[in-house]
Design a protein around this motif. Sequence first.
Motif, PDB file in Angstrom:
ATOM      1  N   ASN A  20      44.651  27.935  81.199  1.00  0.00           N
ATOM      2  CA  ASN A  20      46.042  28.246  80.878  1.00  0.00           C
ATOM      3  C   ASN A  20      46.050  29.501  80.013  1.00  0.00           C
ATOM      4  O   ASN A  20      44.994  30.091  79.757  1.00  0.00           O
ATOM      5  N   GLY A  77      50.214  25.357  82.097  1.00  0.00           N
ATOM      6  CA  GLY A  77      49.471  24.187  82.566  1.00  0.00           C
ATOM      7  C   GLY A  77      48.604  23.571  81.484  1.00  0.00           C
ATOM      8  O   GLY A  77      48.045  24.273  80.651  1.00  0.00           O
ATOM      9  N   THR A  78      48.527  22.262  81.491  1.00  0.00           N
ATOM     10  CA  THR A  78      47.595  21.524  80.631  1.00  0.00           C
ATOM     11  C   THR A  78      46.955  20.445  81.484  1.00  0.00           C
ATOM     12  O   THR A  78      47.483  20.080  82.541  1.00  0.00           O
ATOM     13  N   ASP A  80      46.893  17.351  80.776  1.00  0.00           N
ATOM     14  CA  ASP A  80      47.827  16.225  80.787  1.00  0.00           C
ATOM     15  C   ASP A  80      48.986  16.454  81.752  1.00  0.00           C
ATOM     16  O   ASP A  80      49.377  15.541  82.472  1.00  0.00           O
ATOM     17  N   SER A  81      49.543  17.676  81.772  1.00  0.00           N
ATOM     18  CA  SER A  81      50.670  17.937  82.684  1.00  0.00           C
ATOM     19  C   SER A  81      50.216  17.879  84.141  1.00  0.00           C
ATOM     20  O   SER A  81      50.959  17.413  85.002  1.00  0.00           O
ATOM     21  N   THR A  84      49.931  14.323  85.492  1.00  0.00           N
ATOM     22  CA  THR A  84      51.195  13.644  85.799  1.00  0.00           C
ATOM     23  C   THR A  84      51.707  13.975  87.198  1.00  0.00           C
ATOM     24  O   THR A  84      52.603  13.312  87.691  1.00  0.00           O
TER      25      THR A  84
END
Length: 93
Positions: A20, A77-78, A80-81, A84
């Motif tokens: 990211n 972006g991560t 975690d994201s 999901t």
Amino acid sequence: MVKLASGYRASKVVGATVYNENRDKIGTIDDLIVNPKDSTTYVVLSVGGFLGLGTHLVAVPFSSLRIADRQMLLRGGTRDSLKTLPEFKYAAP
């Protein structure tokens, strides 16, 4: 990354680490998928896991990535994201 004409070699894109904008590693490009209906290319990202165990595959449009300093960047972006997002699964042959 090796730039050819106006594109990139798939063999150099697959396996590339995706970061990211904070330079956090958020995944690895596992595959490229070309949609024959509209010629959209998607990257299949492998997120999380270790040595292939516990990985989560997601597909995002290649156009959402930016290539800078020979690195693949997914702004905002991560891990975690990405986890999901719906899990990508290959269609049965």
